[in-house]
Write a protein that holds these residues in place. Structure first.
Motif, PDB file in Angstrom:
ATOM      1  N   LEU A 160      -0.833  -0.250   8.877  1.00 53.28           N
ATOM      2  CA  LEU A 160      -2.113  -0.943   9.059  1.00 53.28           C
ATOM      3  C   LEU A 160      -1.872  -2.435   9.203  1.00 53.28           C
ATOM      4  CD1 LEU A 160      -4.266   0.885   6.339  1.00 53.28           C
ATOM      5  CD2 LEU A 160      -3.971   1.480   8.752  1.00 53.28           C
ATOM      6  N   THR A 161      -2.315  -2.981  10.314  1.00 50.60           N
ATOM      7  CA  THR A 161      -2.246  -4.415  10.577  1.00 50.60           C
ATOM      8  C   THR A 161      -3.652  -4.864  10.951  1.00 50.60           C
ATOM      9  OG1 THR A 161      -0.003  -4.167  11.425  1.00 50.60           O
ATOM     10  CG2 THR A 161      -1.137  -6.223  11.924  1.00 50.60           C
ATOM     11  N   LEU A 162      -4.270  -5.656  10.085  1.00 53.73           N
ATOM     12  CA  LEU A 162      -5.661  -6.060  10.302  1.00 53.73           C
ATOM     13  C   LEU A 162      -5.842  -7.545  10.017  1.00 53.73           C
ATOM     14  CD1 LEU A 162      -7.424  -2.969   8.710  1.00 53.73           C
ATOM     15  CD2 LEU A 162      -7.420  -3.569  11.139  1.00 53.73           C
ATOM     16  N   ARG A 163      -6.857  -8.102  10.638  1.00 53.46           N
ATOM     17  CA  ARG A 163      -7.152  -9.518  10.514  1.00 53.46           C
ATOM     18  C   ARG A 163      -8.437  -9.704   9.704  1.00 53.46           C
ATOM     19  NH1 ARG A 163      -5.221 -13.479  13.719  1.00 53.46           N
ATOM     20  NH2 ARG A 163      -4.669 -12.089  15.450  1.00 53.46           N
ATOM     21  N   HIS A 164      -8.401 -10.626   8.742  1.00 51.67           N
ATOM     22  CA  HIS A 164      -9.594 -10.992   7.979  1.00 51.67           C
ATOM     23  C   HIS A 164      -9.711 -12.509   7.991  1.00 51.67           C
ATOM     24  CE1 HIS A 164     -12.627 -11.244   4.874  1.00 51.67           C
ATOM     25  NE2 HIS A 164     -11.829 -12.020   4.162  1.00 51.67           N
ATOM     26  N   ALA A 165     -10.861 -13.014   8.417  1.00 49.87           N
ATOM     27  CA  ALA A 165     -11.100 -14.465   8.479  1.00 49.87           C
ATOM     28  C   ALA A 165      -9.966 -15.173   9.220  1.00 49.87           C
ATOM     29  CB  ALA A 165     -11.283 -15.038   7.076  1.00 49.87           C
ATOM     30  N   GLY A 166      -9.452 -14.533  10.249  1.00 48.65           N
ATOM     31  CA  GLY A 166      -8.423 -15.123  11.091  1.00 48.65           C
ATOM     32  C   GLY A 166      -7.003 -14.716  10.749  1.00 48.65           C
TER      33      GLY A 166
END
Length: 359
Positions: free
Chosen positions: A217-223
């Motif tokens: 899992l590779t995800l972006r939060h607030a950039g």
């Protein structure tokens, strides 16, 4: 925080290229210097930061940028002309890698422009407190998604079905999939023989009893990016699967123990790789041990063989050894971590690394 970032990147640009101006074209670097993510150019000097934005982005840039003068322009040639007017008679360091754009700048009078991305990455390597908080929050979202995997993975569910469920739940929690060129899918979900492909594309293959299932899992939060991997067994795990899993788990722990300020990236890689080699799987660990994370999915520093770069406090990196048996299965275990001043790193992912048998 923004003031410190701008000061640091200007210092690195002076040291690396003798430049008094920094010009960011890439969205990640524009965001890093201004707080705005979109189509624009950020121009940073000791006298302040200007954000040159085309009309379609202007009001959003005004609303989200931090301590910037936002300059209205139009796309295309006018955008470049406006940029050149801001850097004339200055030596500017830029991350722009587009040849035609750089040539256009030079033809219009911005002849002293130096293409050098190192000052950007050199500054971004060391995370500030706000960046670490955001990456830690993104990592907690990943942990919750692994809890969902534990509940949802069943015989007959497809890789694509699980990806859809995880993306839906991630977005409800405030995370978004990153966009990068090397894959057609936002996640890596690989069951059975697909798990032997480190960068497997998600397929319609349905999970079967006895599968090992790699969920990266590779995800972006607030950039900002968080990156983790867990490998599940569906129904049961064979003796060989358990053995391989135990080796990868031990290797990952060795890498975490080695990931200290003052150690080199190559030493962390060797800690993982040597243990796997000692167990007889040397040829089946076919990628580097890890990489930096931040505004990019993969950014410096690189935890790979013989890399002499020294780890520094507040670097954010991954540790992700794996073993891959062609046409059979793969196992990878990965955490996002923060290098600390003394002792072992801050491990941001808390979901168990013991083998979880689901379904």
């Amino acid at each position: 925080m923004m003031k410190a970032r701008r000061s640091a990147i200007l210092q690195h640009a002076r040291q690396a290229a003798g430049c008094s101006v920094v010009a960011a074209f890439e969205p990640e670097n524009v965001f890093y210097l201004t707080g705005f993510w979109g189509e624009a150019i950020a121009v940073c000097t000791e006298n302040g930061t200007k954000l040159i934005a085309p009309r379609l982005e202007y009001w959003r840039a005004e609303k989200t940028s931090i301590d910037c003068e936002v300059i209205l322009t139009e796309r295309g040639g006018e955008l470049i002309s406006t940029f050149v007017s801001q850097i004339k008679n200055s030596r500017a360091c830029t991350d722009c890698s587009d040849y035609s754009t750089v040539e256009s700048v030079r033809k219009q009078g911005g002849d002293i422009i130096v293409v050098n991305t190192e000052p950007f990455f050199q500054t971004r390597r060391i995370k500030d407190e706000s960046e670490i908080r955001i990456i830690a929050k993104a990592s907690r979202i990943l942990d919750k998604l692994y809890g969902i995997c534990e509940d949802e993975i069943k015989v007959g569910l497809s890789e694509r079905d699980l990806q859809a469920k995880l993306i839906y739940e991630a977005m409800k929690m405030g995370a978004n999939p990153p966009s990068y060129k090397s894959t057609l899918n936002p996640l890596i979900i690989a069951g059975g023989p697909n798990g032997a492909l480190p960068h497997a594309e998600v397929t319609d293959r349905k999970f079967r009893k006895g599968d090992m299932i790699v969920v990266d899992l590779t995800l972006r939060h607030a950039g900002y990016i968080a990156d983790a991997t867990r490998t599940f067994a569906l129904g049961s795990a064979s003796t060989e699967m358990k053995k391989v899993y135990a080796v990868v788990q031990e290797s990952q722990k060795a890498g975490l123990d080695a990931a200290k300020a003052g150690a080199t990236c190559g030493q962390v890689d060797a800690a993982c790789r040597d243990l796997i080699a000692e167990r007889g799987y040397e040829k089946l660990f076919i990628h580097s041990t890890g990489h930096g994370i931040g505004l990019d999915v993969h950014e410096p520093p690189w935890l790979r063989m013989k890399n002499g770069e020294v780890l520094q406090p507040n670097m954010a990196v991954t540790v992700e050894p794996g073993i891959y048996l062609e046409n059979k299965f793969g196992v990878r275990i990965e955490d996002s971590i923060i290098i600390v001043n003394n002792g072992k790193p801050q491990v941001l992912n808390r979901f168990t690394k013991d083998l979880v048998v689901v379904g």
